[in-house]
Design an enzyme around this catalytic site. Sequence first.
Site, PDB file in Angstrom:
ATOM      1  CG  HIS A 139     -18.623 -18.293 -52.140  1.00 34.68           C
ATOM      2  ND1 HIS A 139     -18.814 -19.020 -53.292  1.00 34.68           N
ATOM      3  CD2 HIS A 139     -19.322 -18.926 -51.171  1.00 34.68           C
ATOM      4  CE1 HIS A 139     -19.582 -20.064 -53.012  1.00 34.68           C
ATOM      5  NE2 HIS A 139     -19.910 -20.021 -51.741  1.00 34.68           N
ATOM      6  CE1 TYR A 191     -11.388 -16.017 -52.824  1.00 33.51           C
ATOM      7  CE2 TYR A 191     -11.962 -16.265 -50.509  1.00 33.51           C
ATOM      8  CZ  TYR A 191     -12.338 -16.016 -51.802  1.00 33.51           C
ATOM      9  OH  TYR A 191     -13.648 -15.747 -52.103  1.00 33.51           O
ATOM     10  NE  ARG A 207     -16.810 -16.145 -55.986  1.00 40.84           N
ATOM     11  CZ  ARG A 207     -15.825 -15.918 -55.118  1.00 40.84           C
ATOM     12  NH1 ARG A 207     -15.699 -14.733 -54.546  1.00 40.84           N
ATOM     13  NH2 ARG A 207     -14.956 -16.865 -54.828  1.00 40.84           N
TER      14      ARG A 207
HETATM   15  C1  LIG Z   1     -21.817 -30.750 -52.015  1.00 39.80           C
HETATM   16  C2  LIG Z   1     -21.425 -29.413 -51.494  1.00 39.80           C
HETATM   17  N1  LIG Z   1     -20.224 -29.246 -50.906  1.00 39.80           N
HETATM   18  C3  LIG Z   1     -19.852 -28.048 -50.406  1.00 39.80           C
HETATM   19  C4  LIG Z   1     -20.691 -26.968 -50.482  1.00 39.80           C
HETATM   20  C5  LIG Z   1     -20.253 -25.608 -49.920  1.00 39.80           C
HETATM   21  N2  LIG Z   1     -20.030 -24.702 -51.051  1.00 39.80           N
HETATM   22  C6  LIG Z   1     -20.996 -23.886 -51.523  1.00 39.80           C
HETATM   23  S1  LIG Z   1     -20.530 -23.090 -52.923  1.00 39.80           S
HETATM   24  C7  LIG Z   1     -19.001 -23.805 -52.902  1.00 39.80           C
HETATM   25  C8  LIG Z   1     -18.021 -23.492 -53.988  1.00 39.80           C
HETATM   26  C9  LIG Z   1     -18.640 -23.699 -55.333  1.00 39.80           C
HETATM   27  O1  LIG Z   1     -17.708 -23.371 -56.318  1.00 39.80           O
HETATM   28  P1  LIG Z   1     -18.147 -23.375 -57.830  1.00 39.80           P
HETATM   29  O2  LIG Z   1     -18.731 -24.702 -58.181  1.00 39.80           O
HETATM   30  O3  LIG Z   1     -16.989 -22.912 -58.634  1.00 39.80           O
HETATM   31  O4  LIG Z   1     -19.342 -22.340 -57.932  1.00 39.80           O
HETATM   32  P2  LIG Z   1     -19.240 -20.781 -57.574  1.00 39.80           P
HETATM   33  O5  LIG Z   1     -19.583 -20.648 -56.121  1.00 39.80           O
HETATM   34  O6  LIG Z   1     -17.856 -20.330 -57.867  1.00 39.80           O
HETATM   35  O7  LIG Z   1     -20.260 -20.127 -58.445  1.00 39.80           O
HETATM   36  C10 LIG Z   1     -18.873 -24.660 -51.805  1.00 39.80           C
HETATM   37  C11 LIG Z   1     -17.657 -25.439 -51.476  1.00 39.80           C
HETATM   38  C12 LIG Z   1     -21.952 -27.170 -51.103  1.00 39.80           C
HETATM   39  N3  LIG Z   1     -22.846 -26.173 -51.206  1.00 39.80           N
HETATM   40  N4  LIG Z   1     -22.278 -28.384 -51.599  1.00 39.80           N
END
Ligand SMILES: Cc1ncc(C[n+]2csc(CCOP(=O)(O)OP(=O)(O)O)c2C)c(N)n1
Lengths: 368, 368, 327, 327
Positions: B262, B271, B258
Site C-alpha cells: 500500500h 493480509y 496493486r
Molecule cells: C479520510 C481518510 N481516512 C483514512 C486514511 C488512511 N488511508 C490512506 S490510503 C487508505 C486506503 C485507501 O484505499 P483505496 O481508496 O482503495 O485506495 P488505494 O490505497 O487502494 O489506492 C487509508 C485507509 C486517509 N488517508 N484518509
Amino acid sequence: MPRTEIDLPCRVERLSILDEHGELDQSLEPDIPDDFLLKMHRAMLSGRRFDERLLNLQRQGRIGTFAPISGQEAAQLGAAVHLRRDDWMVPCFRESLAETWRGKDPASALLYFAGYDEGGRPEDDRNDLPIAVPVGSQTLHAVGLAWGMKYREKDSVAMTFFGDGATSEGDFHEAMNFAGVFTLPVIFVCQNNQWAISVPRSKQTRSKTLAQKAIAYGIPGIQVDGNDILAVYTAVGEAVDRARKGEGPTLIECETYRIMMHTTADDPKRYRSEDEVNEWKKKDPIVRYQTYLKNKGLLTDKDIEGIEEEIKAEIQTAVEHSEKMMKDSGDPLDMFLHTFQELTPALEEQKEELSRELSERRQEADHG
Amino acid sequence: MPRTEIDLPCRVERLSILDEHGELDQSLEPDIPDDFLLKMHRAMLSGRRFDERLLNLQRQGRIGTFAPISGQEAAQLGAAVHLRRDDWMVPCFRESLAETWRGKDPASALLYFAGYDEGGRPEDDRNDLPIAVPVGSQTLHAVGLAWGMKYREKDSVAMTFFGDGATSEGDFHEAMNFAGVFTLPVIFVCQNNQWAISVPRSKQTRSKTLAQKAIAYGIPGIQVDGNDILAVYTAVGEAVDRARKGEGPTLIECETYRIMMHTTADDPKRYRSEDEVNEWKKKDPIVRYQTYLKNKGLLTDKDIEGIEEEIKAEIQTAVEHSEKMMKDSGDPLDMFLHTFQELTPALEEQKEELSRELSERRQEADHG
Amino acid sequence: MAKMNMVQAINLALHQEMEKDDRVILLGEDVGRDEGVFRVTEGLVGKFGENRVMDTPLAESGIVGMSIGMAIYGLRPICEIQFSGFTYENFHQLESHAARIRRRSQGKYQVPMVLRTPYGGGVRALEHHSESREAYWAHTPGLKMVIPSGPRIARSLLISAIRDPDPVIFYEPKAVYRAFREEVPEEEETFPIGKPRVVREGKDLTMVAYGAMMRPTLEAAEQLKESDGVECEVIDLLTISPLDDEPIAESVRKTGRAVIVHEAPRSFGPGAEIITRIMEKAFFYLEAPIARVTGFDIVIPLFARENDYLPDAQRITKAARNVLSVK
Amino acid sequence: MAKMNMVQAINLALHQEMEKDDRVILLGEDVGRDEGVFRVTEGLVGKFGENRVMDTPLAESGIVGMSIGMAIYGLRPICEIQFSGFTYENFHQLESHAARIRRRSQGKYQVPMVLRTPYGGGVRALEHHSESREAYWAHTPGLKMVIPSGPRIARSLLISAIRDPDPVIFYEPKAVYRAFREEVPEEEETFPIGKPRVVREGKDLTMVAYGAMMRPTLEAAEQLKESDGVECEVIDLLTISPLDDEPIAESVRKTGRAVIVHEAPRSFGPGAEIITRIMEKAFFYLEAPIARVTGFDIVIPLFARENDYLPDAQRITKAARNVLSVK
Ligand SMILES: Cc1ncc(C[n+]2csc(CCOP(=O)(O)OP(=O)(O)O)c2C)c(N)n1
Ligand SMILES: Cc1ncc(C[n+]2csc(CCOP(=O)(O)OP(=O)(O)O)c2C)c(N)n1
Ligand SMILES: [Mg+2]
Ligand SMILES: [Mg+2]
C-alpha cells in the site's frame, strides 16, 4: 465476452394497494385485525389534530417552532406499527406521530417544543432515541444499535426515519453501506415528502427514485405510495421480517407530501404552488383510509365524530399537563445536569457561579 | 398497477478489449495512431520503473514513504491520456504515472517524497491539483472545478481519481450526487485495485460492482478491465466525449490490482496471499500491451531494451536533479510561506522567533 | 443613507459585489428560491439567476468541497451553511483543504471563498441552532474567522471577506439580524480583515467582545459609567483570527484591567487566547486578574433556559466590578 | 514486570479489557487482519474473532456514528481512527451526538465509547499524519480529551477511559509509540481521567506539558538543573479536558513562574487555557509572564522541516531561562 451487460439484482418495485380514491387491490390487501385497523385510524387522526393544536399554540407564542407531520401519517405510522418493545426507533425530527404511537407522552413532547430539555427524554419503557436534528446523521446510530442486536443474537430491529433531503448527506451513504456490509437488521424508512424545505425532490438528486439508491449498496429497495397505509404496512412488514431473519437491511421510499410548512418558521408559498398542495390534498392518507374502513363496515361518520371528540379532549389534557410540567421543571441550574455523568471541577465552579448570580438577582428583585 | 417493477436505466456494462493473454477483440479495437500507442507504452514502462527506483531510494532512507502504482499503469494512464491542457486532473495519492504524463517533473515528485513541501507544487503549465491524502475528499473539488467550466461555458472536463475504498466515504457520495444534479463534466475514475490497505473489496461494500453505484445518482457507470489499456482508453474516451458535449458525469470502475505494498510502511503479506498476487501478475497490464504492440509489428524486444535504457537514464537524471533541489530548498523559514497570501502579525512574530533561534543555534554550533 | 438591519446590510453587500464581479457565486441550502431561511439572500436569484445563486442538495461537505473547487478555478464562491451547528459536517473540507490548498500547492492555487453562517443563541431555536464555536476555526491555521456586530460593519467586513484571497469563515450573529438598524451608506465601504476597533474609549477598564455580545457589553459599559463613574474602553474584535492583539494590549497598558466577553463555552475558548496575549504583551501593566464572562462548558440549553446561559449586561457589570475592586 | 513500549502497553490494556468484558468491541480501518497500521491491535482479531474486532469500510463518520449506536445499545466500543488528521471527517458525529446524547436524552442514554487515534509529529509521515489538534475536542462540552505520555500511564489511562461512562478521545503520541520502554505490570492498573500528575518536583519554575512533549520538557528540566541549578516542577497533564487546574495553580503558587509546552499550533491552543486558569487562580503569585513553547500557527510542514516546527528541549530551555530572567 468483451462488452457485456453485467447482470445485477436491480429490480425496484413500486407498491400501491389503496389508491387515492379509496379503491382497494384485494389481491394485495394485508391481513390486519379489525381492531388494529381502527387503532391505526385513531392514531393517524390524532397525529393530524395534534399538529393543528401545536400550530395554534405556536402562533400564540406558547411553544417554539416544531416540524408538522400532516400528510405523512400513513408513511410513518404504517412503518412504526411493526416495531416491538425490544426494537429501536431512530427518528429525525418529523415523527411526532410515530413517537406518540411508540409511547411518547404528548405532554412531554409539548415540554420539548416549549424549550425545556426535560421534554427530550424518551419514555423509560421504550428504546427509542430522541429527536435528531442534524439531517441524516441518526441513520448511523441505527446501524450501531442493529450491530448490537446482531452481536447479542436478538431478532430485534432498528428502524430509522429520514427525509428525501437526507439521502444527499454523506452519513446516509455510510449508514446504508455499513448496514449492507455487516448484514444488519436496519429498516431505512425514507419519508419522501417531495421537499427539503424549499428544495424539491427533483433538485435533490438526479436519480428517478430514491428507492434505487439501495442498488449502490447491494440491498433491497422499494418505493411505496406513502399515503397508502396498507402499502407502507406491507412493504415495511416484509422488510422487518427479512431483518428479523438475519437477511439484512432494506430501504423503503415512501412517496408522501408535507401538507403544512417545513417548520413554523417557514413559508411554503415562497417556493411551491397552491395547486401542487391541492393536488396532494386529494391524495390525503386519512381520507382514503377512512373510505376503506367505511367500505369494510368498520367505521361510520358518527364514529369519526366520536373519535374526534375524544382526541380533542386528550390533547387538551396533554396541553394542560404540559403546562403543569413547565411550572415544575426549568430550574436553570439543571442545565448542568447530564453533560457528563458527574460534574467536573470546572462545571462545579460554573454551577456555583450561576447559582450565586441567580440568588443575587432574586434578592435585587425582592428589594427593588 | 399495484405492485410493479419501476423501469430504471440500470444497465451496467463490463468492457474488455485486450485480454490477459494479449488476445484482441478487433471489433472493439480503438483507433489510436501508432506513435501514440508507443508513447503510452513508454509511459507505462517508465511509471513501473520509477516505482522500483522510489522503493529502493526509500529503503536506503533517501526518501520517505510513497504509494506505488505498479499494476495500475493501464488503469490510470488510459484515463489521463484523454485530458487536454485546459482540463483539470484531480488525483488522490496513487497517480504518480498519470501526474508524470500530465507534465509533473519526477524530480519535483522526488522532492515531495523526501519531505519538502516545495515538491507539492503542480507544474505551472498544468491545471492539475496536488496530491490529496484524505480519501475521497478530492472528488468534490473536481465537482467545483467542473461547475466553473460549465459556468464559463468551456468544453473542458475535470477528471478525478480515487480508489475502491474511497467509494465508502460520504464525500464520494456527495460528489457523485452534486455532479449528477448539476450535470457537470466530471469523470470519476475509480482505481479498484481490490484492496484498501488490508481491507478487500468484498468487505468494502456489499454491491457486486462499484460501477453500479452510478445508478444511485442517475448517471452512467461502467466497469472495465483496468489492466487493459485499450478498454480503459475506450470507456474513458466515451465518458469524456459525453462530458464535453454537456451530457454530464460518468463513473468508470477500473478493475486492477496493486502489485506492491500500500505504501512502504505496509506489509501486504499480513493480509493477502502470494497466490492472489501471482494470479494478478499474470494479468499484468504492460506485458499484455507489449504483446499487442508486437503483434501489430510496432515493437520488438530490442526496442524494449532500448527504451528501458533510456528510462533508466532519465530516472537517474531526475534523482540527481532532485538531490540538487534538496540542497537549494528547505530553508526552515519558508515554512511560513503560503499559509495566507500575506504573513499575519502573529506569523511575523513566530517567523522572527524561529529565525532568531536558528541563528543562535548556528552560532553555538560554530563556537562549540 | 438608508437605515438597515443586519440582514438587509449583508444583502446589500451581496447585491453590490455580485453586480461588480461575475466571479462571485452564491450556493447553499435554500439560498435561491426561498432566499435563505433568514432571507439574507433576498432578491438575488431573481436578479442574477440560478446560475449564480444555487440551491444545492442537502450536503454541507458537498457545498464546501464544491466551493473549494470553484475557488481554485478562479471564482469567488460564497457558500451559506444554514446554521453554524451544521458546519461540523464539512469540518474536514475546511481543515484539510480550504485552509491548506495554498500551502499544499506552494502558492500556485488559492481558495478565496467565504463561508457565511448564522451563529449564536437568543432566538428561541431548536438544538444545534444556537452554538458559538468560533474557536474551532480560530485554531485552524489557514482560515480567517470574522464576526460582525452590527449592520454597517457587517456589510463592510463581508465585502472585504469576499475580496480576501484566503478562505474566510463569516459568522453572522443571528440574534442581531433584525435586532436594530443603522445608517448604511449606499456607496461601498470596506473594513480590513484582521483589525479590531475601539468602539468606546475609557481609562479604567478594557472590555473585549464581539458579535452578539457587543450590545450587552456596551450596555454594561454605559451602566458602569452611570452608576459607578467608571470609564470602560470597549473593543469590538471583529476578526477573531488572525488575532491582532496590539490594540488590546495597548488599551490594557492604559487601563491595567480587562474583562473578556463571549457566548462560546469558556474552557479553551477565544477568551483564553485574548487573555494570554494580554499577559504576553502587557503583563507588567496588569493590576488585577482578567475576567471571563462567557457561556458555560455545556451545550447551550434549549430556549427556556438559554437566557440563563448567555452572558448579559448584568453579568458583565458584576464581573467588571469584581475586576475593578482589586486594589 | 515486563518492559514494554507504548504500542505493547496499549495492546495489553485492550487484551485485558476485552477478556474481562464482552461489551468491549474494537472497530476501525485495518484494526483486524492487519492488526492496525501501527500494530496496536496485534493478536486481537486472532483471539477474539471478527465479531469483536471489526475491519470497517473506509468511512470515519460511519465508524464513529456506528460506535455511538453501539454505545447506546450498552456496548463499550473502542474505535480507531487511523490518524487524528482524519477525525475531522467524523467531527459532527462527535460534537452533535457523542457529546450530547446523555444531555439530549436527559440521562436516559450514555455514550461510553473511546476514540483512539495516533496524533502528533516526528515520524517522517505524509501530510495530515502529524497534526496535534486536541484543542478542538477540549473545547467541545461533553467530550473528555486524554493524552498519555508513556507506556505505563497509557495502559492505565486507556483502561480508565474504556470504563468511563462518557465519550473519551484518546490521542496516542505516535512519536512515543516505540520510542522507549517501561516496566508495565501484568496486573491491572488504572489512572483517573481528569487528573494531572507531578512527574518532577521543583521550587523555581513550573512546566506543564503532555504527550510527546513530555520527554523534551523533562530533558529541559534536567538540563536546567545541571547547567543552571534551577529546580523545575514538571506536570504531565494527561487529561486535557476536563482540565483540573488545581495542581497547576498550586505549583505556580510555589514557583511563581511557568512554561507551557505543546506541539499544537499556538493561537487558541491548549496553552492559552492553561495560562488563563493560572491567571485566574494564582495571579498574585506570578513573578513573570508565562511562556508558551508550541507549534507555530501554520500547518506542520512535511518532514524535512518538521523538527524545526516541533518544540524541543533546547527551545524549552531557552523559554524557561527567559521566564527565570525576569526579576
Ligand atoms: C479520510 C481518510 N481516512 C483514512 C486514511 C488512511 N488511508 C490512506 S490510503 C487508505 C486506503 C485507501 O484505499 P483505496 O481508496 O482503495 O485506495 P488505494 O490505497 O487502494 O489506492 C487509508 C485507509 C486517509 N488517508 N484518509
Ligand atoms: C446537517 C443539517 N443540515 C441542515 C439542516 C437544516 N435543515 C433542517 S430540516 C432540512 C430539510 C430536510 O429535508 P428532508 O430530509 O427532506 O426532511 P423533511 O424536513 O422534508 O422532513 C434542513 C436543510 C439540518 N437540520 N441538518
Ligand atoms: Mg423532505
Ligand atoms: Mg484500493
